[in-house]
Design an enzyme around this catalytic site. Structure first.
Site, short mmCIF file in Angstrom:
data_model
loop_
_atom_site.label_atom_id
_atom_site.label_comp_id
_atom_site.label_asym_id
_atom_site.label_seq_id
_atom_site.Cartn_x
_atom_site.Cartn_y
_atom_site.Cartn_z
N LYS A 147 71.75 27.90 -20.33
CA LYS A 147 71.16 27.07 -21.65
C LYS A 147 70.72 27.84 -22.61
O LYS A 147 69.85 27.76 -23.21
CB LYS A 147 70.45 25.89 -21.31
CG LYS A 147 70.90 24.82 -20.19
CD LYS A 147 69.85 23.68 -20.02
CE LYS A 147 70.68 22.67 -19.15
NZ LYS A 147 70.68 22.97 -17.93
N ARG A 148 71.46 28.85 -22.87
CA ARG A 148 70.89 30.02 -23.87
C ARG A 148 71.49 29.72 -25.13
O ARG A 148 72.41 28.76 -25.31
CB ARG A 148 71.52 31.39 -23.47
CG ARG A 148 71.01 32.05 -22.14
CD ARG A 148 69.54 32.52 -22.10
NE ARG A 148 69.06 33.30 -20.94
CZ ARG A 148 68.67 32.97 -20.20
NH1 ARG A 148 68.26 31.56 -19.97
NH2 ARG A 148 68.08 33.58 -19.23
#
Length: 202
Positions: free
Chosen positions: A96-97
């Site tokens: 979830k960058r």
């Protein structure tokens, strides 16, 4: 000839005759009593799961938080697990960058190149320039958070006060960026009605 990530994913799913994705969210705090809860025990457990399923499982998804909490040794463990799968299945880094362009380029290099994951989950909420650095290699996949399954998702992603829900704008943006056929969407399985709308939009 190079295949796009989405075609690679389709091929391995068809070969294994299923769409199974196993999350490698290994939490030693929830191991049965008597099971080794050390990092070595986590690694053994992960390899047991992989060995018991790789013959039919096309996709694995390690969640970075379960490894990063241990610092460098946890990150090293995650690298070893990716190496252990070693091309036998698709590995999606559930990281979830999402950050400004140059930071996203470093994330893409670290996770998709150095670590060797096949795909990554990313947050789109900083806009297109936070997504584009992940898209340059057509063989690597990008799963964009659209409509998640957590209870707070409606506060931002599907707020009834919005004329056009944010998740719909994200779907539209992802579709426009999907020139290399390597974008997918993260949609919580609990969001059945939204799933139908997303199918029509994408």
């Amino acid at each position: 000839m190079k295949l796009s990530f989405n075609k690679r994913l389709q091929e391995i799913c068809n070969k294994n005759n299923n769409r199974l994705c196993i999350g490698l969210d290994i939490d030693p705090d929830r191991f049965p009593l008597g099971r080794d809860t050390s990092l070595e025990g986590m690694e053994t457990f992960a390899k047991e799961v992989i060995d018991g399923t790789v013959a039919f499982c096309p996709v694995y998804k390690p969640n970075f938080s379960f490894y990063e909490r241990f610092g460098a040794v946890g990150y090293s463990l995650m690298e070893r697990i990716v190496d252990y799968i070693s091309g036998r299945a698709i590995v999606i880094a559930d990281a979830k960058r999402g950050d400004i362009g140059n930071s996203s380029r470093q994330y893409a290099q670290a996770i998709l190149k150095t670590m060797g994951c096949d795909a990554i989950t990313i947050s789109p909420y900083m806009g297109k320039d936070s997504i584009e650095p992940f898209l340059t290699d057509m063989e690597k996949g990008v799963f964009v958070l659209s409509m998640t399954s957590n209870s707070g998702a409606t506060e931002i992603q599907n707020n009834p006060n919005d004329a056009v829900p944010l998740y719909q704008r994200v779907v539209k943006m992802a579709s426009e960026l999907n020139k290399n056929d390597n974008i997918g969407l993260v949609v919580g399985a609990t969001q059945e009605e939204v799933m139908e709308k997303i199918r029509k939009l994408s």
